[in-house]
Structures are given as structure tokens and as C-alpha cells.
Design a protein around this motif. Structure first.
Motif, PDB file in Angstrom:
ATOM      1  N   GLY A   1      20.709  22.524 -92.696  1.00  0.00           N
ATOM      2  CA  GLY A   1      22.081  23.015 -92.556  1.00  0.00           C
ATOM      3  C   GLY A   1      22.177  24.339 -91.833  1.00  0.00           C
ATOM      4  N   GLU A   2      21.532  25.367 -92.373  1.00  0.00           N
ATOM      5  CA  GLU A   2      21.594  26.694 -91.775  1.00  0.00           C
ATOM      6  C   GLU A   2      20.881  26.742 -90.425  1.00  0.00           C
ATOM      7  N   GLY A   3      19.781  25.994 -90.294  1.00  0.00           N
ATOM      8  CA  GLY A   3      19.045  25.999 -89.042  1.00  0.00           C
ATOM      9  C   GLY A   3      19.864  25.465 -87.890  1.00  0.00           C
ATOM     10  N   VAL A   4      20.551  24.341 -88.103  1.00  0.00           N
ATOM     11  CA  VAL A   4      21.381  23.761 -87.049  1.00  0.00           C
ATOM     12  C   VAL A   4      22.567  24.669 -86.739  1.00  0.00           C
ATOM     13  N   THR A   5      23.181  25.228 -87.768  1.00  0.00           N
ATOM     14  CA  THR A   5      24.339  26.095 -87.546  1.00  0.00           C
ATOM     15  C   THR A   5      23.950  27.359 -86.780  1.00  0.00           C
ATOM     16  N   LEU A   6      22.802  27.953 -87.123  1.00  0.00           N
ATOM     17  CA  LEU A   6      22.343  29.116 -86.369  1.00  0.00           C
ATOM     18  C   LEU A   6      22.012  28.726 -84.930  1.00  0.00           C
ATOM     19  N   SER A   7      21.454  27.544 -84.742  1.00  0.00           N
ATOM     20  CA  SER A   7      21.174  27.062 -83.388  1.00  0.00           C
ATOM     21  C   SER A   7      22.467  26.952 -82.593  1.00  0.00           C
ATOM     22  N   ASN A   8      23.532  26.412 -83.205  1.00  0.00           N
ATOM     23  CA  ASN A   8      24.832  26.344 -82.536  1.00  0.00           C
ATOM     24  C   ASN A   8      25.328  27.730 -82.157  1.00  0.00           C
ATOM     25  N   CYS A   9      25.227  28.665 -83.096  1.00  0.00           N
ATOM     26  CA  CYS A   9      25.726  30.019 -82.882  1.00  0.00           C
ATOM     27  C   CYS A   9      24.960  30.715 -81.763  1.00  0.00           C
ATOM     28  N   ALA A  10      23.637  30.697 -81.836  1.00  0.00           N
ATOM     29  CA  ALA A  10      22.819  31.395 -80.850  1.00  0.00           C
ATOM     30  C   ALA A  10      22.913  30.744 -79.474  1.00  0.00           C
ATOM     31  N   ALA A  11      22.919  29.415 -79.434  1.00  0.00           N
ATOM     32  CA  ALA A  11      23.023  28.722 -78.149  1.00  0.00           C
ATOM     33  C   ALA A  11      24.358  29.028 -77.473  1.00  0.00           C
ATOM     34  N   GLY A  12      25.430  29.080 -78.266  1.00  0.00           N
ATOM     35  CA  GLY A  12      26.722  29.421 -77.698  1.00  0.00           C
ATOM     36  C   GLY A  12      26.757  30.832 -77.137  1.00  0.00           C
ATOM     37  N   LEU A  13      26.146  31.769 -77.863  1.00  0.00           N
ATOM     38  CA  LEU A  13      26.137  33.160 -77.408  1.00  0.00           C
ATOM     39  C   LEU A  13      25.320  33.347 -76.129  1.00  0.00           C
ATOM     40  N   ILE A  14      24.137  32.728 -76.074  1.00  0.00           N
ATOM     41  CA  ILE A  14      23.303  32.910 -74.886  1.00  0.00           C
ATOM     42  C   ILE A  14      23.914  32.178 -73.690  1.00  0.00           C
ATOM     43  N   SER A  15      24.625  31.089 -73.939  1.00  0.00           N
ATOM     44  CA  SER A  15      25.350  30.416 -72.858  1.00  0.00           C
ATOM     45  C   SER A  15      26.446  31.330 -72.312  1.00  0.00           C
ATOM     46  N   ALA A  16      27.124  32.048 -73.205  1.00  0.00           N
ATOM     47  CA  ALA A  16      28.179  32.960 -72.772  1.00  0.00           C
ATOM     48  C   ALA A  16      27.618  34.095 -71.919  1.00  0.00           C
ATOM     49  N   VAL A  17      26.427  34.580 -72.287  1.00  0.00           N
ATOM     50  CA  VAL A  17      25.780  35.633 -71.493  1.00  0.00           C
ATOM     51  C   VAL A  17      25.494  35.125 -70.083  1.00  0.00           C
ATOM     52  N   GLY A  18      24.934  33.923 -69.973  1.00  0.00           N
ATOM     53  CA  GLY A  18      24.652  33.364 -68.659  1.00  0.00           C
ATOM     54  C   GLY A  18      25.911  33.079 -67.867  1.00  0.00           C
ATOM     55  N   LEU A  19      26.952  32.631 -68.555  1.00  0.00           N
ATOM     56  CA  LEU A  19      28.205  32.286 -67.889  1.00  0.00           C
ATOM     57  C   LEU A  19      28.892  33.512 -67.292  1.00  0.00           C
ATOM     58  N   ALA A  20      28.640  34.672 -67.862  1.00  0.00           N
ATOM     59  CA  ALA A  20      29.264  35.892 -67.348  1.00  0.00           C
ATOM     60  C   ALA A  20      28.914  36.136 -65.885  1.00  0.00           C
ATOM     61  N   ASP A  21      27.738  35.674 -65.450  1.00  0.00           N
ATOM     62  CA  ASP A  21      27.310  35.861 -64.065  1.00  0.00           C
ATOM     63  C   ASP A  21      27.684  34.695 -63.151  1.00  0.00           C
ATOM     64  N   SER A  22      28.107  33.565 -63.738  1.00  0.00           N
ATOM     65  CA  SER A  22      28.252  32.365 -62.901  1.00  0.00           C
ATOM     66  C   SER A  22      29.536  31.579 -63.151  1.00  0.00           C
ATOM     67  N   TRP A  23      30.517  32.171 -63.827  1.00  0.00           N
ATOM     68  CA  TRP A  23      31.706  31.418 -64.199  1.00  0.00           C
ATOM     69  C   TRP A  23      32.497  30.915 -62.999  1.00  0.00           C
ATOM     70  N   ARG A  24      32.370  31.588 -61.851  1.00  0.00           N
ATOM     71  CA  ARG A  24      33.098  31.138 -60.663  1.00  0.00           C
ATOM     72  C   ARG A  24      32.579  29.799 -60.143  1.00  0.00           C
ATOM     73  N   GLN A  25      31.365  29.414 -60.534  1.00  0.00           N
ATOM     74  CA  GLN A  25      30.770  28.164 -60.050  1.00  0.00           C
ATOM     75  C   GLN A  25      31.044  26.979 -60.979  1.00  0.00           C
ATOM     76  N   VAL A  26      31.787  27.203 -62.049  1.00  0.00           N
ATOM     77  CA  VAL A  26      32.097  26.121 -62.977  1.00  0.00           C
ATOM     78  C   VAL A  26      33.088  25.158 -62.328  1.00  0.00           C
ATOM     79  N   ARG A  27      32.798  23.864 -62.418  1.00  0.00           N
ATOM     80  CA  ARG A  27      33.667  22.830 -61.870  1.00  0.00           C
ATOM     81  C   ARG A  27      34.493  22.262 -63.027  1.00  0.00           C
ATOM     82  N   LEU A  28      35.592  22.935 -63.304  1.00  0.00           N
ATOM     83  CA  LEU A  28      36.357  22.660 -64.518  1.00  0.00           C
ATOM     84  C   LEU A  28      36.861  21.216 -64.568  1.00  0.00           C
ATOM     85  N   ALA A  29      37.321  20.689 -63.454  1.00  0.00           N
ATOM     86  CA  ALA A  29      37.861  19.330 -63.455  1.00  0.00           C
ATOM     87  C   ALA A  29      36.804  18.310 -63.872  1.00  0.00           C
TER      88      ALA A  29
END
Length: 243
Positions: free
Chosen positions: A44-72
Motif C-alpha cells: 500500500g504505502e510503497g505504491v502510493t509513495l511511488s505514485n507521489c515521487a514519480a509525479g514529482l520527478i515528472s513535474a521537474v522534467g516537464l518544467a524544461d520541456s512543457w512546450r513540446q507536449v502534444r496535448l491533443a
């Protein structure tokens, strides 16, 4: 007390490894770190922490590349994931620990093997493929913390280049992990563990960014998938022993 600090230190090392890989390849935190987090904290806690940390590190990477996101192109994936995240959270909350360990181990191992083989499936192309991949990914992310492989297989089957894939995968990682946390809540960790996790995430982001300039894409991918397969098999073994 010594055992508690040893666990916190191991937690930091696992998060450091996973965040470095995620920042390097766009995906991979849950594949690399998820099984170890489950073994350290329980399913339970392991998966939830994985969700939390993965989301945060994705946000860090996205800060440099959000203009390249193909939203559609991402909206069908995200919409389908939003529909299946609650089902994954429901399953995770009602399955016993050993059975959940076995399920996580099987999902991680199978996902790693499928991505290694570069599975080609016509059903994973176009809008229908995006919906199928998003639905599978949302369920797997919420239940087992491993939503990336389904999106990776979709990207392979639609011919995305690595340059296209990384920013879009990071955008997807932010959204699907937010959905998962909204369904399950945040992990319950002591304050020292949170500080160690935060420091490991920051250091991992810096390490991954530095490695991205030096490590060939194919070599990085092999390391990620090899670690994921090993972690999945270990988790599967632990679940079978506890059953």
C-alpha cells in the motif's frame, strides 16, 4: 532506532535511483524503484509513495520541456486513465498483502519483458490504441504503481521518437499520478523520511539530467528494463513466500 534509520537511508537510495532514471529516460521511476519501495514499505504505502515521487520527478522534467507536449494526442490517454484509476485503487485497497505483491511482481516483470521485446500490436495505434493504453496504464498505475509501460508500448506502436516521447511521458506522469493520489491519498511517512525523499528527488533530477547528455538512449533503456525485470521477479518471489 538504528533499523528505522537504515530503512530511511535505503528509501533515499531507492528514490535517488528511480528519479535519476526517470529524469534520464522520461519514464522508469516506478519500474526501477517501485518493487524496492513495496519491499521496504509494504504494497500500500510503497505504491502510493511511488505514485507521489514519480509525479514529482515528472513535474521537474516537464518544467524544461512543457512546450513540446502534444496535448491533443495525450488527451485520449489521460481521459482513459482517469476512468480506470479508481478501479485500480479499489483493487489495491481490498487485496491481501501477499497477493498484491504477487500481482505487482507479475505486472512489473511482464511489462518490462513486453517493452524489451518492443511488442507490435495494431490495436495500440491511433485513437483506439491511445484509449486502450491509457485505460491499462491508469489501472496499473493506481493498483501497482507501474503505468509507464503501457504508454511506452503505445509510443512504440505509433512510431514516436525518443525526443517526442520524453516530454509527453513526463506530462502523462504528472497527470496520472495526480489521479492516483486523489483516489488513494498521500503516503504516511515520518518527517525524516519525507526530508530524505525530497533530497533524493532533487539529487536524482540533477544526476539524471547530467547523465542524459552522456548516456546513449539504447544503453539507458537496457539498464532501466533490466533493473525493472530484476525488481519485479524479487517482488514476485517475496509474495509467493508470504502467501
Amino acid at each position: 532506532m538504528a533499523d528505522e534509520w537504515a530503512t530511511v537511508l535505503l528509501l533515499g537510495l531507492v528514490v535517488l535511483a528511480g528519479s535519476s532514471v526517470q529524469r534520464l529516460a522520461g519514464v522508469g521511476f516506478a519500474l526501477v524503484a517501485g518493487p524496492a519501495l513495496v519491499l521496504l514499505l509494504g504494497p500500500g504505502e510503497g505504491v502510493t509513495l511511488s505514485n507521489c515521487a514519480a509525479g514529482l520527478i515528472s513535474a521537474v522534467g516537464l518544467a524544461d520541456s512543457w512546450r513540446q507536449v502534444r496535448l491533443a494526442r495525450m488527451l485520449p490517454l489521460i481521459g482513459a486513465a482517469a476512468c480506470t484509476v479508481p478501479a485500480g485503487a479499489w483493487v489495491a485497497g481490498r487485496v491481501s498483502g501477499p497477493v498484491l505483491l504477487i500481482g505487482i511482481g507479475l505486472l512489473v516483470s511482464a511489462a518490462a519483458l513486453l517493452v524489451i521485446r518492443g511488442l507490435r500490436v495494431s490495436a495500440l495505434r491511433g485513437r483506439r490504441g491511445a484509449v486502450a493504453a491509457g485505460a491499462a496504464s491508469g489501472f496499473m498505475n493506481s493498483a501497482a504503481g507501474v503505468g509507464g509501460p503501457a504508454v511506452s508500448l503505445y509510443a512504440v506502436n505509433t512510431g514516436w521518437s525518443a525526443r517526442e516521447f520524453v516530454p509527453n511521458a513526463q506530462f502523462y506522469g504528472v497527470t496520472v499520478n495526480l489521479f492516483s493520489l486523489a483516489a488513494k491519498g498521500v503516503p504516511h511517512l515520518a518527517a525524516p523520511a519525507w526530508w530524505v525523499v525530497a533530497a533524493a528527488l532533487g539529487l536524482g533530477a540533477a544526476v539524471g539530467r547530467a547523465l542524459a547528455r552522456r548516456v546513449p538512449e539504447r544503453g539507458a533503456r537496457r539498464v532501466v528494463l533490466g533493473l525493472a525485470l530484476a525488481g519485479g521477479l524479487v517482488t514476485l518471489g517475496k509474495g509467493l513466500r508470504e502467501l
